[in-house]
Design a protein around this motif. Structure first.
Motif, PDB file in Angstrom:
ATOM      1  N   ARG A 268       0.631  -1.401   0.218  1.00 32.03           N
ATOM      2  CA  ARG A 268       0.021   0.202   0.611  1.00 32.03           C
ATOM      3  C   ARG A 268       1.068   0.858  -0.192  1.00 32.03           C
ATOM      4  NH1 ARG A 268      -5.405   1.308   3.166  1.00 32.03           N
ATOM      5  NH2 ARG A 268      -6.001  -0.735   2.612  1.00 32.03           N
ATOM      6  N   LEU A 269       0.689   2.229  -0.966  1.00 33.83           N
ATOM      7  CA  LEU A 269       1.165   3.605  -1.277  1.00 33.83           C
ATOM      8  C   LEU A 269      -0.244   4.146  -1.000  1.00 33.83           C
ATOM      9  CD1 LEU A 269       3.907   5.252  -1.688  1.00 33.83           C
ATOM     10  CD2 LEU A 269       2.994   4.738  -3.627  1.00 33.83           C
ATOM     11  N   PRO A 270      -0.517   5.623  -0.108  1.00 37.70           N
ATOM     12  CA  PRO A 270      -0.614   6.220  -0.115  1.00 37.70           C
ATOM     13  C   PRO A 270      -0.565   7.612  -1.283  1.00 37.70           C
ATOM     14  CG  PRO A 270      -0.190   5.584   2.650  1.00 37.70           C
ATOM     15  CD  PRO A 270       1.156   4.497   1.485  1.00 37.70           C
ATOM     16  N   LEU A 271      -1.781   7.385  -1.630  1.00 38.97           N
ATOM     17  CA  LEU A 271      -1.671   8.944  -2.524  1.00 38.97           C
ATOM     18  C   LEU A 271      -2.732   9.818  -2.282  1.00 38.97           C
ATOM     19  CD1 LEU A 271      -3.261   6.907  -5.818  1.00 38.97           C
ATOM     20  CD2 LEU A 271      -0.541   7.208  -5.024  1.00 38.97           C
ATOM     21  N   ARG A 272      -1.907  10.936  -1.600  1.00 31.79           N
ATOM     22  CA  ARG A 272      -2.243  11.956  -0.794  1.00 31.79           C
ATOM     23  C   ARG A 272      -1.490  13.163  -1.645  1.00 31.79           C
ATOM     24  NH1 ARG A 272      -1.620   9.572   4.351  1.00 31.79           N
ATOM     25  NH2 ARG A 272       0.322   9.648   4.801  1.00 31.79           N
ATOM     26  N   ARG A 273      -1.345  14.255  -1.734  1.00 28.78           N
ATOM     27  CA  ARG A 273      -1.149  15.438  -1.675  1.00 28.78           C
ATOM     28  C   ARG A 273      -0.088  16.159  -0.181  1.00 28.78           C
ATOM     29  NH1 ARG A 273      -4.402  20.292  -4.871  1.00 28.78           N
ATOM     30  NH2 ARG A 273      -2.244  22.044  -2.721  1.00 28.78           N
ATOM     31  N   ASP A 274       0.798  16.219  -0.300  1.00 24.31           N
ATOM     32  CA  ASP A 274       1.773  16.557   0.928  1.00 24.31           C
ATOM     33  C   ASP A 274       2.170  18.161   1.013  1.00 24.31           C
ATOM     34  OD1 ASP A 274       3.920  16.775   2.633  1.00 24.31           O
ATOM     35  OD2 ASP A 274       4.662  15.555   2.011  1.00 24.31           O
ATOM     36  N   ASP A 275       1.600  18.209   1.604  1.00 20.55           N
ATOM     37  CA  ASP A 275       1.145  20.031   2.045  1.00 20.55           C
ATOM     38  C   ASP A 275       1.609  20.640   3.333  1.00 20.55           C
ATOM     39  OD1 ASP A 275       0.162  20.734  -0.655  1.00 20.55           O
ATOM     40  OD2 ASP A 275      -1.876  20.160  -0.603  1.00 20.55           O
ATOM     41  N   ALA A 276       2.452  19.722   3.331  1.00 25.57           N
ATOM     42  CA  ALA A 276       2.593  20.550   5.475  1.00 25.57           C
ATOM     43  C   ALA A 276       3.554  21.469   5.129  1.00 25.57           C
ATOM     44  CB  ALA A 276       3.333  19.186   5.275  1.00 25.57           C
ATOM     45  N   TRP A 277       4.138  22.148   3.660  1.00 14.81           N
ATOM     46  CA  TRP A 277       4.765  22.914   3.369  1.00 14.81           C
ATOM     47  C   TRP A 277       4.414  24.653   4.157  1.00 14.81           C
ATOM     48  CZ3 TRP A 277       3.309  27.072  -0.172  1.00 14.81           C
ATOM     49  CH2 TRP A 277       2.456  26.411  -1.376  1.00 14.81           C
ATOM     50  N   VAL A 278       2.469  24.412   3.730  1.00 19.12           N
ATOM     51  CA  VAL A 278       1.703  25.751   3.796  1.00 19.12           C
ATOM     52  C   VAL A 278       2.053  26.332   5.186  1.00 19.12           C
ATOM     53  CG1 VAL A 278      -0.535  27.054   3.854  1.00 19.12           C
ATOM     54  CG2 VAL A 278       0.229  24.660   1.977  1.00 19.12           C
ATOM     55  N   SER A 279       2.064  25.497   6.514  1.00 22.33           N
ATOM     56  CA  SER A 279       2.113  25.518   7.310  1.00 22.33           C
ATOM     57  C   SER A 279       2.899  25.498   7.926  1.00 22.33           C
ATOM     58  CB  SER A 279       0.981  25.184   8.630  1.00 22.33           C
ATOM     59  OG  SER A 279       1.108  23.496   8.607  1.00 22.33           O
ATOM     60  N   ALA A 280       4.215  24.045   7.950  1.00 20.86           N
ATOM     61  CA  ALA A 280       5.089  24.283   8.382  1.00 20.86           C
ATOM     62  C   ALA A 280       6.416  25.008   7.917  1.00 20.86           C
ATOM     63  CB  ALA A 280       6.056  22.948   8.073  1.00 20.86           C
TER      64      ALA A 280
END
Length: 310
Positions: A268-280
């Protein structure tokens, strides 16, 4: 002709994810970042995506036999010397403007062509993927004999890329001894500009280039894969995409020679955007990257300001 799909862009833009998903399709063989094969695999014997050492991987052993009558016959020092002479970002203007290729360019490209042909034969594939990303290598490969080159230019919001380059990431293929390179946001922004602009120049030299945005691809990976497979010349049937599930993909082991640690993922490979940069990513750094990369961000359809800055 070897049918080669080259995944290009600046690092941390999602090329490994795109490669892993494309590599699940019939008739397509994903090779990883072939640009690093000579040092990390042939010389250093790091781990293939299948988990075995390069020397212990049956697939790459067969590729070496077909391409060079064994990897021991490859002069890695010569490959490195050629790379230094022709495959650097500073050489792109010369590569792009040349009416003919130099002997060094053709010799360097020939090493890759031999790997591509051998890998296609060993895998029984009609298309091989090289996710090396390097824009200068793509400019070199347009001179490779008997290679039908197509390029997928993967772009991601420069601020997300900049944040990713600040992270500490171990390289599993070295058994945790080494870490991946890190860049400051300012350095990352300059490199993001240079590498992405170079792919626009490549398209103007007649190489088929298809640009995709990482964020849009993840929003609908099924549609994205269908379009990319058609572009590569390996159209798929609906059942070929059964490995895609809601929010994840089920992956088999592959034979990626080098690249992001994601190449070792099986199952299993999750398919989701990594938008942590918006707050981090600190606001000052977001604004710096946005200012440096503003023209290309606009050209690629990205907003210069984000909601938290409005």
């Amino acid at each position: 002709m070897a049918q080669v799909l080259f995944l290009g862009g600046f690092g941390r833009s999602g090329t490994t994810l795109v490669e892993r998903l494309l590599g699940e399709l019939p008739g397509i063989c994903a090779l990883g970042e072939v640009v690093h094969l000579w040092q990390r695999d042939v010389r250093d014997d790091e781990r293939c995506g299948c988990g075995h050492r390069f020397s212990g991987c049956d697939f790459w052993r067969r590729v070496g036999e077909l391409a060079f009558n064994g990897w021991s016959n490859v002069d890695v020092d010569r490959v490195h010397a050629l790379r230094d002479a022709v495959e650097r970002t500073r050489h792109i203007p010369r590569l792009a403007s040349a009416a003919t290729a130099s002997d060094e360019v053709r010799e360097y490209a020939s090493y890759y062509a031999r790997v591509y042909h051998a890998a296609a034969e060993a895998a029984g594939a009609s298309v091989v993927i090289d996710s090396s990303k390097h824009s200068a290598l793509a400019h070199v490969l347009r001179w490779a004999a008997d290679v039908d080159l197509k390029v997928v230019h993967v772009v991601r919001d420069a601020r997300g890329v900049a944040y990713s380059w600040t992270k500490t990431v171990a390289r599993p293929e070295t058994d945790g001894v080494d870490q991946m390179t890190r860049y400051s946001p300012g350095r990352s922004a300059l490199l993001w500009n240079a590498h992405n602009a170079a792919f626009g120049l490549l398209a103007r030299r007649g190489v088929p280039v298809r640009r995709i945005r990482y964020e849009e691809f993840l929003a609908d990976p099924r549609a994205g894969l269908i379009r990319l497979a058609d572009f590569a010349g390996a159209p798929v049937r609906p059942e070929d995409l059964d490995f895609l599930r809601k929010g994840h993909a089920d992956l088999r082991a592959g034979h990626s020679a080098a690249g992001n640690p994601m190449r070792f993922t099986v199952g299993r490979l999750p398919l989701r955007r990594d938008d942590a940069w918006v707050s981090a990513l600190p606001r000052a750094q977001r604004r710096l990257v946005g200012a440096v990369c503003g023209p290309l961000l606009r050209a690629y359809g990205y907003p210069i300001s984000i909601a938290s800055e409005a």
